[in-house]
Design an enzyme around this catalytic site. Structure first.
Site, PDB file in Angstrom:
ATOM      1  N   ASN A   9      37.252  38.632  34.402  1.00  0.00           N
ATOM      2  CA  ASN A   9      36.999  37.309  34.967  1.00  0.00           C
ATOM      3  C   ASN A   9      37.093  37.441  36.485  1.00  0.00           C
ATOM      4  OD1 ASN A   9      36.977  34.650  35.749  1.00  0.00           O
ATOM      5  ND2 ASN A   9      38.960  34.129  34.842  1.00  0.00           N
ATOM      6  N   LYS A  11      36.422  35.288  38.690  1.00  0.00           N
ATOM      7  CA  LYS A  11      36.775  34.002  39.333  1.00  0.00           C
ATOM      8  C   LYS A  11      35.881  33.768  40.565  1.00  0.00           C
ATOM      9  CE  LYS A  11      41.437  34.703  37.717  1.00  0.00           C
ATOM     10  NZ  LYS A  11      42.795  34.220  37.736  1.00  0.00           N
ATOM     11  N   HIS A  94      39.786  27.784  30.725  1.00  0.00           N
ATOM     12  CA  HIS A  94      40.691  28.629  31.516  1.00  0.00           C
ATOM     13  C   HIS A  94      41.749  27.737  32.168  1.00  0.00           C
ATOM     14  CE1 HIS A  94      42.209  31.329  34.610  1.00  0.00           C
ATOM     15  NE2 HIS A  94      41.741  32.319  33.867  1.00  0.00           N
ATOM     16  N   GLU A  96      42.915  27.663  35.018  1.00  0.00           N
ATOM     17  CA  GLU A  96      42.575  27.158  36.357  1.00  0.00           C
ATOM     18  C   GLU A  96      41.659  25.939  36.243  1.00  0.00           C
ATOM     19  OE1 GLU A  96      41.372  30.988  37.798  1.00  0.00           O
ATOM     20  OE2 GLU A  96      43.468  31.592  37.720  1.00  0.00           O
ATOM     21  N   GLU A 166      46.731  33.140  27.406  1.00  0.00           N
ATOM     22  CA  GLU A 166      47.034  33.450  28.800  1.00  0.00           C
ATOM     23  C   GLU A 166      48.196  32.579  29.269  1.00  0.00           C
ATOM     24  OE1 GLU A 166      43.438  35.326  30.861  1.00  0.00           O
ATOM     25  OE2 GLU A 166      43.264  33.175  31.108  1.00  0.00           O
ATOM     26  N   GLY A 172      47.681  35.992  37.615  1.00  0.00           N
ATOM     27  CA  GLY A 172      47.594  36.255  39.046  1.00  0.00           C
ATOM     28  C   GLY A 172      48.948  36.338  39.738  1.00  0.00           C
ATOM     29  N   SER A 212      47.916  39.141  34.328  1.00  0.00           N
ATOM     30  CA  SER A 212      48.346  40.323  35.079  1.00  0.00           C
ATOM     31  C   SER A 212      48.243  41.622  34.268  1.00  0.00           C
ATOM     32  CB  SER A 212      49.757  40.124  35.632  1.00  0.00           C
ATOM     33  OG  SER A 212      49.773  39.027  36.539  1.00  0.00           O
TER      34      SER A 212
HETATM   35  C1  PEP Z   1      42.572  35.467  34.301  1.00  0.00           C
HETATM   36  O1  PEP Z   1      41.944  35.140  35.273  1.00  0.00           O
HETATM   37  O2  PEP Z   1      42.235  35.037  33.203  1.00  0.00           O
HETATM   38  C2  PEP Z   1      43.711  36.372  34.483  1.00  0.00           C
HETATM   39  C3  PEP Z   1      44.394  36.705  33.419  1.00  0.00           C
HETATM   40  O3  PEP Z   1      44.001  36.793  35.757  1.00  0.00           O
HETATM   41  P1  PEP Z   1      45.004  37.991  36.202  1.00  0.00           P
HETATM   42  O4  PEP Z   1      44.630  39.190  35.354  1.00  0.00           O
HETATM   43  O5  PEP Z   1      44.725  38.200  37.650  1.00  0.00           O
HETATM   44  O6  PEP Z   1      46.377  37.530  35.921  1.00  0.00           O
END
Ligand code: PEP
Length: 255
Positions: A9, A11, A94, A96, A166, A172, A212
């Site tokens: 992803n 983003k 997601h 976000e 998630e 992040g 992460s």
């Molecule tokens: C994501 O954007 O879905 C995500 C898990 O980001 P990160 O791997 O940076 O934590």
């Protein structure tokens, strides 16, 4: 056996030339047959990246899509538009989008239906906030997100979806759920699928972990019985680290 998916992803990162360079780097890497690889650039570079992926096994995904097929919806992108650009996957719900853009389960549910009707595989994200985990609400939160987002879908439709657990506190932040914490939630979600739908959908649905994920922790997370791949943010922005995560999942699939 469920085929693992490693999805990147991107983003709202990377400009056009960086997007093309990253896509080229991943296309030139090793693509183990047992693993599905998906890259989700921003809408505006989907077309450019789609051209690079042509003829390679790496698949394209959108980061979101709207539930209506067309019309007066300024700024929105329909599922048919994503399909037209070669997207086989779309990330929906997601955290976000839920937390920065106020998306509700109802809206996500409409998008899930639109994606399935268009033949695009939705990757439905669910996950709890830190305070929800700390107050013992993890299971209730992810279950209600899953129930709300899958509302009215048949067992056959649910079997065609991918779910990504998630934990919001791990996205992040560099903090990763331990393999045991992640496995516990994945197993709960799979049990819920069996209860709400049937054993076949529960066995078929791939449940990815996201938060992460990086080369150093991927193998251990992916070794859990109910973790069927990863949704990767930060570490998908460099071909080398993304390819290392893909390699970790292959090693796991071979075990
Ligand atoms: C994501 O954007 O879905 C995500 C898990 O980001 P990160 O791997 O940076 O934590």
């Amino acid at each position: 056996m469920r085929r693992p998916i490693i999805a990147g992803n991107w983003k709202m990162n990377l400009d056009r030339s960086d997007s093309i360079e990253l896509a080229r780097g991943v296309v030139q890497g090793t693509h183990p047959a047992g693993v599905e690889i998906v890259m989700c650039p921003t809408f505006v570079y989907l077309d450019a990246v789609s051209g690079i992926l042509e003829g390679s096994p790496v698949k394209l995904g959108g980061q979101d899509g709207y539930q209506e097929p067309n019309g007066a919806f300024t700024g929105a992108i329909s599922m048919a538009m994503l399909a037209d650009l070669g997207c086989e996957y779309v990330i929906l719900g997601h955290s976000e989008r839920r937390h920065c853009m106020g998306e509700t389960n109802d809206l996500v549910n409409g998008k899930m239906k639109a994606a399935l009707a268009t033949g695009i595989t939705p990757i439905l994200c669910v996950g709890e906030l830190l305070e929800e985990r700390e107050s013992g609400q993890t299971q209730a939160v992810v279950e209600s997100q899953m129930d709300g987002s899958l509302a009215d879908l048949s067992a056959e439709q649910v079997a065609q979806t991918v779910i990504a657990y998630e934990p919001v506190w791990a996205i992040g932040t560099g903090k990763t759920a331990t393999p045991e914490q992640a496995q516990e939630v994945h197993a709960d979600l799979r049990k819920l699928l069996a209860k709400r739908y049937n054993a076949q959908s529960s066995d078929t649905v791939r449940i990815l972990y996201g938060g992460s994920v990086k080369p150093s922790n991927a193998a251990e997370l992916l070794s859990q019985p109910d973790i069927d791949g990863a949704l990767v943010g930060g570490a998908s922005l460099q071909a080398e680290s993304f390819l290392q995560i893909i390699a970790a999942s292959t090693a796991e699939a071979a075990n």
